[in-house]
Design an enzyme around this catalytic site. Structure first.
Site, PDB file in Angstrom:
ATOM      1  N   GLY A  51       0.829  -1.193   0.000  1.00  0.00           N
ATOM      2  CA  GLY A  51       0.000   0.000   0.000  1.00  0.00           C
ATOM      3  C   GLY A  51       0.864   1.242   0.000  1.00  0.00           C
ATOM      4  N   CYS A  78       5.284  -6.120   1.480  1.00  0.00           N
ATOM      5  CA  CYS A  78       5.623  -4.696   1.461  1.00  0.00           C
ATOM      6  C   CYS A  78       5.001  -3.966   2.662  1.00  0.00           C
ATOM      7  CB  CYS A  78       5.213  -4.078   0.129  1.00  0.00           C
ATOM      8  SG  CYS A  78       6.112  -2.548  -0.250  1.00  0.00           S
ATOM      9  N   TYR A  79       3.956  -3.144   2.474  1.00  0.00           N
ATOM     10  CA  TYR A  79       3.339  -2.478   3.620  1.00  0.00           C
ATOM     11  C   TYR A  79       2.897  -3.499   4.652  1.00  0.00           C
ATOM     12  CZ  TYR A  79       0.217   0.238   6.572  1.00  0.00           C
ATOM     13  OH  TYR A  79      -0.378   0.817   7.663  1.00  0.00           O
ATOM     14  N   HIS A 166       7.719  -7.455  -3.951  1.00  0.00           N
ATOM     15  CA  HIS A 166       6.427  -7.883  -4.504  1.00  0.00           C
ATOM     16  C   HIS A 166       6.588  -9.215  -5.240  1.00  0.00           C
ATOM     17  CE1 HIS A 166       3.968  -4.378  -3.501  1.00  0.00           C
ATOM     18  NE2 HIS A 166       5.085  -3.684  -3.665  1.00  0.00           N
ATOM     19  N   GLU A 168       4.274 -11.057  -6.212  1.00  0.00           N
ATOM     20  CA  GLU A 168       3.165 -11.291  -7.130  1.00  0.00           C
ATOM     21  C   GLU A 168       3.422 -10.798  -8.549  1.00  0.00           C
ATOM     22  OE1 GLU A 168       2.185  -7.404  -4.913  1.00  0.00           O
ATOM     23  OE2 GLU A 168       3.274  -9.271  -4.584  1.00  0.00           O
ATOM     24  N   ASP A 224     -20.347 -12.794 -20.146  1.00  0.00           N
ATOM     25  CA  ASP A 224     -20.714 -12.741 -18.732  1.00  0.00           C
ATOM     26  C   ASP A 224     -22.195 -13.042 -18.519  1.00  0.00           C
ATOM     27  OD1 ASP A 224     -18.094 -12.005 -18.307  1.00  0.00           O
ATOM     28  OD2 ASP A 224     -18.530  -9.866 -18.148  1.00  0.00           O
ATOM     29  N   LYS A 364     -12.457 -12.421 -15.636  1.00  0.00           N
ATOM     30  CA  LYS A 364     -12.974 -12.661 -16.992  1.00  0.00           C
ATOM     31  C   LYS A 364     -12.486 -13.990 -17.575  1.00  0.00           C
ATOM     32  CE  LYS A 364     -15.002 -10.252 -19.514  1.00  0.00           C
ATOM     33  NZ  LYS A 364     -16.430 -10.164 -19.909  1.00  0.00           N
TER      34      LYS A 364
END
Length: 508
Positions: A51, A78-79, A166, A168, A224, A364
């Site tokens: 963040g 991180c944060y 990070h 990710e 969708d 999606k």
């Protein structure tokens, strides 16, 4: 259903954490740091996101984790890592310069469950302004970089870890392995959340939720709403009443074409032409956020009116997907509200129908995989995404029938050319946007002062991030020439080369 909770502190990368967990066939939910749900045994682990805030700030985000048992594994990123250290009495200080970019991580304990199977030296992605300068008592150092001594740590005797990089993002070479070590290895998730299991559990849940009630669903012709319809049809059969609304904001000739495509799907579909209502409601509306809400309310008005013609209908079904939910939530920071999707941001408080959203858990690409399991027609399954508010948000500024007609003609030329050049299936989404500016041109022997069309083509997996597509120059030249020659009122065509972030896929 076992799940991982991701506490969002406003990081631009929070959605990527969710994507990585989902890629392991493990269900996860993103929740605001200050709206942690009540604990239940299905929660197998918690990830605290990054963040933009500093833990040293007076207004720093403070999660309330008192209701979470100490036995639940936790990973701070991180944060999140800085908060874990700061909260336990460690020290956090600003770096001399914001650290952003690649760094080499040196593993100091290769036997720890989090770092197992990761090379001693590996590249990771840094993005922070503060750094942990001192670990609390009982915290064990696991890895460092040249500039960040406490790059990874573990709380001794507990299943709590923190990393200041990070994992990710793709730039972290073994980031996915580290996340897998946590989610599968530490948390013990089975990784059995598959499209088939989603269909089975969702149909069962819909049967329980809806009982013997009737449901009205707005079909759009896109993947969708179509997948939502098939799931609901499996659950309640003929008690599902589908309505396809001509909002006047559809692509050219889409209303009759879409109605025809549903004939062989076994669905009960009624077409309703409400184009004039939508145009009337949008008169004078310029603000993009307000425009989305006006369109959302108009859809609900139509559905309410049609629902009143169906005895005892109690539910409105929508094709809301997870990015719509995330982008319409509000967490301070980079992930703050981007837009109000009409599915989740435009519903009136006095709406007579209850809402059911079978796909609100899915990205999606996951919707497409579920659609494939359900046997959805490939022509619909692989159709480009189309915004819920339709061309109303591809006409910048006030929407009028004349402007919609211009966009429809330009869009048809563009989409038809993509198909003719065998490019349609190689891009994720494409469309034409009418800009609220005019420019000088020369057409024939006369000076013109007419409209500008922007073409937009992106590639993406789930719509959370997207890259612009480098279409062939010859193709763009052909499309530009065809639009300028064939669409009255247009004398200039431009191509959008912005990625998301920092831009969004749609212009409004």
């Amino acid at each position: 259903m076992e799940r991982i909770l991701i506490l969002d502190f406003g990081s631009q990368y929070t959605m990527l954490i969710a994507r990585r967990v989902r890629e392991m066939n493990v269900y996860c939910e993103i929740v605001p740091f200050n709206k942690i749900p009540a604990y239940d045994a299905d929660i197998k682990g918690i990830i605290l996101s990054g963040g933009p805030s500093s833990v040293r700030s007076e207004n720093a985000p403070q999660p309330e984790l008192g209701g979470i048992p100490a036995s639940v594994p936790m990973l701070g990123i991180c944060y999140g890592a800085q908060w874990l250290a700061w909260h336990a009495g460690g020290s956090v200080a600003p770096t001399e310069a914001r650290e952003y970019g690649r760094a080499v991580l040196t593993i100091k304990d290769s036997e720890d469950p989090l770092t197992k199977g990761i090379p001693t030296a590996t590249k990771v992605w840094m993005s922070h302004g503060d750094t942990i300068t001192g670990l609390p008592a009982g915290y064990k150092l696991l890895a460092s970089t040249e500039k960040v001594e406490n790059a990874a740590f573990r709380v001794e005797g507990k299943q709590i870890w923190g990393i200041q990089f990070h994992a990710e993002v793709q730039h972290s070479e073994y980031g996915m392995q580290m996340l897998r070590n946590f989610v599968i290895g530490v948390c013990g998730c089975a990784g059995n959340w598959t499209p088939s299991s989603f269909v089975e559990s969702t149909v069962a849940s819909l049967k329980e939720q809806l009982g013997n009630d009737k449901v009205v669903l707005g079909l759009s012709g896109g993947v969708d709403s179509s997948v939502s319809a098939l799931l609901l049809h499996r659950a309640i059969g003929d008690r599902l009443h589908c309505i396809f609304v001509n909002s006047g904001l559809l692509r050219k000739d889409e209303f009759p074409t879409v109605l025809e495509s549903y004939k062989n799907m076994g669905l009960n579909v009624k077409g309703v032409d409400a184009s004039q209502k939508f145009l009337n409601d949008l008169a004078g509306v310029i603000d993009p956020e307000q425009k989305r809400k006006v369109i959302g309310r108009a859809f609900v008005d139509v559905f309410n009116a049609e629902a009143e013609k169906i005895d005892n209908v109690r539910w409105l079904a929508q094709g809301t997907i997870y990015p719509d939910v995330i982008e319409s939530s509000s967490v301070p920071g980079a992930s703050q509200t981007i837009k109000s999707h009409h599915n989740v941001g435009g519903l009136p408080k006095d709406m007579k129908l209850k809402v059911v959203e079978p796909l609100r858990l899915l990205f999606k690409d996951e919707v497409r995989r579920v659609g494939k399991v359900l046997g959805l027609d490939p022509n619909i399954l692989w159709r480009h995404p189309f915004p819920g508010p339709g061309l109303g948000i591809r006409v910048l500024g006030e929407v009028t029938a004349e402007k919609i007609a211009i966009v429809q003609e330009a869009d048809k030329i563009f989409i038809d050319a993509l198909k003719r050049w065998n490019l349609y299936d190689k891009v994720w989404q494409a469309g034409a946007i009418l800009l609220p500016i005019k420019s000088v041109g020369v057409m024939g022997d006369e000076r013109s002062y007419e409209n500008t069309i922007a073409l937009r083509t992106v590639n993406s997996v789930d719509g959370m991030t997207a890259d612009w597509v480098q279409l062939p120059y010859d193709f763009l030249a052909e499309v530009s020439d065809a639009i300028i020659r064939g669409v009255k009122g247009v004398n200039r065509v431009v191509y959008d080369i912005s990625s998301k972030p920092p831009a969004t896929i749609e212009w409004e």
